[in-house]
Design an enzyme around this catalytic site. Structure first.
Site, short mmCIF file in Angstrom:
data_model
loop_
_atom_site.label_atom_id
_atom_site.label_comp_id
_atom_site.label_asym_id
_atom_site.label_seq_id
_atom_site.Cartn_x
_atom_site.Cartn_y
_atom_site.Cartn_z
N GLY A 51 27.70 29.12 90.26
CA GLY A 51 27.18 28.11 91.17
C GLY A 51 26.15 27.26 90.49
O GLY A 51 25.33 27.76 89.72
N GLY A 52 26.21 25.94 90.74
CA GLY A 52 25.26 25.05 90.10
C GLY A 52 25.41 25.10 88.60
O GLY A 52 26.46 24.80 88.04
N MET A 53 24.35 25.54 87.92
CA MET A 53 24.34 25.56 86.47
C MET A 53 24.57 26.95 85.89
O MET A 53 24.50 27.12 84.69
CB MET A 53 22.98 25.07 85.95
CG MET A 53 22.56 23.71 86.44
SD MET A 53 20.97 23.27 85.70
CE MET A 53 20.00 24.71 86.16
N ALA A 54 24.82 27.94 86.73
CA ALA A 54 24.75 29.31 86.24
C ALA A 54 25.99 30.14 86.56
O ALA A 54 26.74 29.85 87.49
CB ALA A 54 23.52 30.00 86.82
N VAL A 83 26.87 34.35 87.17
CA VAL A 83 26.19 35.60 87.52
C VAL A 83 27.09 36.79 87.20
O VAL A 83 28.27 36.80 87.52
CB VAL A 83 25.80 35.63 89.01
CG1 VAL A 83 25.06 36.93 89.34
CG2 VAL A 83 24.94 34.42 89.37
N LYS A 113 21.88 36.51 85.39
CA LYS A 113 22.28 35.11 85.48
C LYS A 113 22.21 34.47 84.10
O LYS A 113 21.26 34.69 83.34
CB LYS A 113 21.37 34.36 86.46
CG LYS A 113 21.76 32.91 86.68
CD LYS A 113 20.87 32.24 87.71
CE LYS A 113 21.17 32.73 89.10
NZ LYS A 113 20.48 31.91 90.13
N ASP A 170 17.75 24.88 99.12
CA ASP A 170 19.14 25.28 98.88
C ASP A 170 19.53 26.43 99.80
O ASP A 170 20.15 27.41 99.39
CB ASP A 170 19.31 25.68 97.40
CG ASP A 170 20.78 25.81 97.00
OD1 ASP A 170 21.64 25.29 97.73
OD2 ASP A 170 21.05 26.44 95.97
#
Length: 325
Positions: A31-34, A36, A54, A161
Site C-alpha cells: 500500500g502506498g510506498m511500502a 509489508v 515494512k 489516512d
C-alpha cells in the site's frame, strides 16, 4: 491476512534475515510506498515472536524523498504509545542500505475484510459492532490528537489516512489503528508521484483535496466515511476517476443512512452524518466528543460490545470467508 506472492524488494525472500534477527516469512500486503512482510523476531534461547516488517516498494526505491518519508514514518510513529495504535518496535538498515520498519504483528483482519465478509452471504453488518469499532478507532485518534511533547506542549499528530485497511481487528477483539507516521510523512514530503494515495482519495475530507492542512475534523470525516460504508455496505464517494471523486467530495452529498438501513438507530445515523458535514466547523470538536456520542448509542444495548464481542465477530467473519473461498 491476505498473502501477496510478488513484488518483493530484490533480495527479499522468505527466510532472509534482516538486522541479524528479523526473519522474513511471507509478503502479506502492499500500500502506498511500502510492502509489508509477516516476519519472526529471533532472540536468545530459541525465542520467537511474530512481527510485521515494512519495506519501501521497489517502484520507489532510489528516490531520496521516499526514503526521507520512510524515516519520518518511523520517527512519528514511535512517538505514539497507545493500546489502540499499532506500535513500532524497531527501525534499521540492511546490508544493502535499504531501510526496514518493524511493528507489532496484529493477528486478525482489517476492517475492509471484515465488512466484505458480510457481503458474501448478503447479510448486513451488525451496527452495534460497527459502532464499537468506531469507538476504539476514536480512542486511538484522541491519543494522537491530544499528544504532548517531552516539554508538555501540545504536539498533535493527525492521521490523514483513516481507511478500512488501516483499521485492524485482532483475534482477541482489540482494534488498532495503523500507519499514523506515514500520513504525517506524506504531508511533510508533499508527495506527488503516482499511486502513492491511490484508493485513499475517497476517504479524504473535502478541505484536504482543496489543499488545506489536516485537522482533527478531517480525521473524523475520514472515520465517518469508513463507518457510513460499513453500515450502508457500499462505497460513499465512488467514481471511476480521481477527478470525479474530487467532484463528489466537493459536492458533499451524503445519502441518509436511515433511508438505506431502517434498523440503524437514529443516534448512530446522526453521529455518522455529523462527522460527514462538509464544513469542518459543523463536525465534532474532538475525537472524544464523537466517542461519547457513539458510547451513548451503545449504552441502550442489553449486551456489552466489548473486546469479547469483537473477537467473536472475527471468528464469525473467518468462517464466512472460509465458506465462500
Amino acid at each position: 491476512m491476505t498473502s501477496m506472492t510478488h513484488g518483493a524488494i530484490a533480495g527479499d525472500q522468505p527466510g532472509r534475515l534482516l538486522g541479524g534477527k528479523y526473519e522474513l516469512v511471507e509478503p502479506i500486503g502492499r500500500g502506498g510506498m511500502a510492502l509489508v512482510w509477516r516476519a519472526l523476531t529471533h532472540g536468545a534461547a530459541g525465542f520467537r515472536r511474530p512481527v510485521a516488517v515494512k519495506r519501501i516498494d521497489p517502484a520507489f526505491k532510489g528516490y531520496p524523498e521516499v526514503t526521507a518519508m520512510f524515516v519520518e514514518e518511523a520517527r512519528v510513529g514511535s512517538a505514539l504509545r497507545h493500546p489502540n495504535i499499532v506500535q513500532i518496535h524497531d527501525f534499521g538498515v540492511d546490508e544493502g542500505g535499504d531501510h526496514y520498519l518493524v511493528t507489532e504483528w496484529v493477528e486478525g483482519l482489517h476492517f475492509g475484510e471484515w465488512m466484505q465478509a458480510f457481503k458474501l452471504p448478503e447479510r448486513e453488518t451488525p451496527w452495534p459492532l460497527v459502532a464499537a469499532i468506531g469507538v476504539e478507532v476514536l480512542r486511538a485518534l484522541e491519543a494522537a490528537h491530544a499528544r504532548r511533547d517531552d516539554q508538555g506542549k501540545p504536539a498533535p499528530i493527525m492521521h490523514r489516512d483513516v481507511t478500512p485497511p488501516n483499521v485492524l481487528i485482532d483475534e482477541a477483539g482489540v482494534v488498532k489503528l495503523a500507519d499514523f507516521g506515514m500520513a504525517r510523512a506524506m504531508d511533510r514530503g508533499r508527495m506527488t508521484r503516482p499511486n502513492v494515495v491511490k484508493g485513499k482519495l475517497s476517504y479524504l475530507a473535502p478541505e484536504l483535496v482543496l489543499g488545506e492542512a489536516p485537522s482533527v475534523q478531517s480525521d473524523l470525516f475520514s472515520l465517518g466515511v469508513v463507518m457510513w460504508e460499513a453500515l450502508a455496505m457500499r462505497r460513499l464517494f465512488d467514481a471511476p476517476t480521481d477527478v470525479e471523486v474530487v467532484r463528489l467530495l466537493r459536492e458533499g452529498t451524503i445519502p441518509l443512512l436511515s433511508y438505506m438501513r431502517a434498523s440503524v438507530p437514529m443516534g448512530l445515523t446522526t453521529t455518522v452524518h455529523r462527522a460527514l458535514e462538509r464544513e469542518p466547523r459543523r463536525r465534532f470538536g474532538s475525537a472524544m466528543e464523537m466517542l461519547r456520542a457513539l458510547t451513548g448509542v451503545l449504552r441502550v444495548l442489553p449486551d456489552s460490545m466489548d473486546a469479547t464481542a469483537l473477537a467473536r465477530s472475527v471468528i464469525q467473519v473467518r468462517e464466512l470467508r472460509a465458506q465462500h473461498a
